[in-house]
Design a protein around this motif. Structure first.
Motif, PDB file in Angstrom:
ATOM      1  N   SER B 359       1.027  -1.234   0.024  1.00  0.00           N
ATOM      2  CA  SER B 359      -0.015   0.030   0.044  1.00  0.00           C
ATOM      3  C   SER B 359       0.859   1.212  -0.035  1.00  0.00           C
ATOM      4  O   SER B 359       0.616   2.051  -0.798  1.00  0.00           O
ATOM      5  N   SER B 364      -1.578   4.695  -6.997  1.00  0.00           N
ATOM      6  CA  SER B 364      -2.685   4.519  -7.832  1.00  0.00           C
ATOM      7  C   SER B 364      -3.829   4.963  -7.269  1.00  0.00           C
ATOM      8  O   SER B 364      -3.769   5.278  -6.073  1.00  0.00           O
ATOM      9  N   ALA B 366      -6.683   3.426  -6.561  1.00  0.00           N
ATOM     10  CA  ALA B 366      -7.211   2.404  -5.653  1.00  0.00           C
ATOM     11  C   ALA B 366      -6.189   1.448  -5.451  1.00  0.00           C
ATOM     12  O   ALA B 366      -5.442   0.869  -6.251  1.00  0.00           O
ATOM     13  N   ILE B 367      -5.852   1.164  -3.976  1.00  0.00           N
ATOM     14  CA  ILE B 367      -5.033   0.056  -3.725  1.00  0.00           C
ATOM     15  C   ILE B 367      -5.630  -0.871  -2.565  1.00  0.00           C
ATOM     16  O   ILE B 367      -6.158  -0.464  -1.652  1.00  0.00           O
ATOM     17  N   PHE B 368      -6.168  -2.130  -2.890  1.00  0.00           N
ATOM     18  CA  PHE B 368      -6.694  -3.273  -2.305  1.00  0.00           C
ATOM     19  C   PHE B 368      -6.069  -4.103  -1.580  1.00  0.00           C
ATOM     20  O   PHE B 368      -5.075  -4.737  -2.302  1.00  0.00           O
TER      21      PHE B 368
END
Lengths: 420, 420
Positions: B359, B364, B366-368
């Motif tokens: 993370s 970016s 979104a980072i999941f």
């Protein structure tokens, strides 16, 4: 094989090293950043003799090029100004770090934990003219918000800017950080500017600060998103119900206090039934304001000179004031819609309906009732140091502060959730 | 005298009338806006036979032009889809109106009352391809946020888009509002697009939605600020510590559930020490996924085919998955930095340090962690209807909702305060 130009080799190299520096500094913590800023503030004072020596080179070159005394004044650094520069760095150090702030945090019905947080923009390029303090101010704002910056100042301040950037870079190195976090462009020719504006893989935002020509050049040539700090054709409208005790102080402050800045007023619109037009015009003239008058106001104050239609569209940046007489507020609105650059519009009135109608009808970054136009400023708004005043509508409109040097990332986590 | 082209006359006229409509609708209140949207929702249902009749014209033209069945499916409107369209309008009606919201309200030490409020952006141009529902969705979002919009859809949906825009305009007229608040561009030739992109006095923002070619064309030609909804080269990384019970469902959902959208995964990065690589690849293949494998994963799953370096940069939008094997998480990060379009990156891991490192290292929208990449969506995030997913960093990053169709104005009032 494509032959690359000297310009493009130079620009590519600076951009790549700035992006590498960004990767290093984007996640350092606030205390590390503050330590560098503390050091920078001290170094500006302890190395002032170096700064003054370089500044004299710019001033001498400027004098021999015949720069105006106003421009030479903008270029000048002296002990007092260096001290203010050092103080400004400490003020930026004291601002809360926007990076890491949660803008939205929630747990979704499916149990996914979602946090949208502020992160640095990346590599910020700022293109500016004359005043060397921008090198330190903008460099410090970019660094505090975790960005690498590429600073491209004007040729007339090249020696001053170079030493200021070098002092910043030395402080970065002393803390074990890449000096390229504050990358300085020492080639100020225009052919070196264009390749920067195409570097969409390396530069995230371009901020031009300066005259109309520069802003237009950057906007038209950039493939990178631009946040522009454009001209302010600021309108001040005196309603028929205006309180004369407010009118003259506001008009004088809006025009005279610092005429060379974007939030100074340029057009004075007067309702024909305002009872003290003569006193207003005389009061302004007594402060050295040169009045450009339409036929009706010229009849009241024959010492002024006649205004030309194109004067109403110009940002004078000096003690000239264009005057327009109107018979109703609707005509003032229409005049403003035609002349405004969307920066600041102000009304002086005692009539609530007029104030509301004015505010509701116009579409500018700031709309003021019964205060000076000079208040449109990040510091005055209580936002701290600013990169400038954005006249665009996207990303930021009005004062551009630390927070506007960030974007967001949404972090989400769960236990294997999939979409149904 | 300069001879104006037919294109520029057409474009000027549309832009001017859209701006006039904006001036009318920018300050109408929420209940008036909701009344139009209510009416629109009803009209879509009651006039469905007209819509279906026009849609058939597009479908027949599409068939004779040999469009793929996937494209024809995107074009198709049937009773069920028209009903969903009507429902979507009611959902937008139910969203809170962002206009007028105070973003910052304070009284300054000098007594000046300051309110920074959301106001509409102005005239919003949206350029889109194929799916006719965009005409209604984006038209309704723009209108709800007080903007006039200029809608320019693809030529293949011209009949469907025209009738949908007409129904919207009829509803505006019935409420006494200018139909030009939803301006529809019925000339879809590219030479008619360029003049729009130069209309900086009339259009405030351009939003291109579509393939890479369209996005690049708009970005390179526009003098108006662009918020782009670009491609998603989405990376999914399976760490060595990943829980196999989570890995396969997440990988399948990320790739298979709806492969033709931007938040579907394109690259699968697998740590070489993850113990169930074979099961993962077999599981994906059993769902019809075509695997493009690097030498090490090909050795494990010889039924796949060899990946080419350029595959890792491609947004497939179908059931192909490029696979990369890495020996450590740092290599996964480096691979993502080289391939990512900054849209969505996901990691599957049971290791807290790996999740945090992932993370922290990436940049970016979104980072999941341990969820499907398919969750990167305004609806899933609980934000309501969206214009699209912005891959830019300025103004909005990630889902672009109603609030991102606004900017701010700072209203300030006092009793004659001037700046000291």
């Amino acid at each position: 094989m494509i032959q690359r130009s000297a310009e493009s080799i130079y620009v590519d190299e600076l951009c790549k090293s700035a992006k590498d520096a960004y990767r290093q500094i984007r996640s350092i913590n606030t205390s590390q950043k503050n330590k560098v800023l503390e050091k920078l503030s001290q170094a500006l004072v302890s190395r002032k003799s170096e700064i003054l020596k370089e500044n004299i080179k710019d001033l001498e070159a400027g004098k021999s090029k015949g720069l105006s005394s106003a421009l030479l004044d903008r270029l000048t650094l002296d002990e007092k100004r260096i001290q203010s520069l050092a103080n400004a760095v400490l003020e930026i150090k004291a601002l809360p770090d926007p990076v890491g702030e949660t803008v939205r945090g929630t747990t979704l019905p499916n149990g996914v934990r979602l946090n949208t947080k502020r992160v640095p923009l990346g590599v910020v390029m700022v293109i500016y003219e004359s005043r060397p303090n921008v090198t330190i101010d903008v460099g410090a704002l970019s660094f505090k918000s975790g960005n690498a910056c590429i600073l491209r100042g004007g040729s007339e301040a090249i020696h001053s800017n170079t030493i200021l950037a070098k002092i910043f870079q030395d402080c970065l190195k002393e803390e074990g950080l890449s000096p390229n976090a504050v990358t300085f462009v020492d080639r100020t020719e225009r052919e070196y500017m264009i390749p920067f504006l195409k570097q969409t893989s390396y530069i995230d935002i371009v901020v031009p600060r300066g005259g109309e020509g520069l802003i237009r050049f950057v906007s038209e040539n950039s493939l990178i998103p631009v946040v522009k700090h454009d001209k302010g054709v600021v309108n001040l409208y005196i309603d028929k119900s205006a309180d004369p005790k407010k009118v003259l102080p506001i008009a004088i402050n809006s025009k005279v206090q610092r005429p060379g800045v974007c939030n100074a007023a340029e057009n004075l619109i007067i309702h024909s039934e305002y009872p003290y037009i003569k006193e207003l015009l005389e009061g302004l003239a007594s402060k050295g304001v040169q009045l450009l008058l339409d036929p009706r106001s010229l009849a009241i104050f024959p010492q002024g000179q006649a205004v030309k239609e194109e004067d109403y569209l110009e940002e004078f940046l000096d003690l000239r004031f264009s005057v327009k007489t109107v018979d109703k507020i609707e005509d003032a609105i229409e005049f403003i819609e035609a002349t405004s650059s969307g920066h600041t519009e102000a009304i002086v009135t005692e009539d609530v309906s007029a104030a509301n109608f004015f505010s509701r009808s116009l579409d500018s970054a700031a709309i003021f009732v019964n205060i000076s136009t000079r208040f449109h400023d990040g510091g005055e708004f209580g936002l701290g140091a600013e990169v400038g005043i954005s006249t665009g509508k996207l990303h930021v409109r009005g004062p551009m502060g630390l927070v506007h040097l960030t974007t967001t990332t949404t972090y989400a986590e769960g236990e294997g959730q999939v979409r149904g």
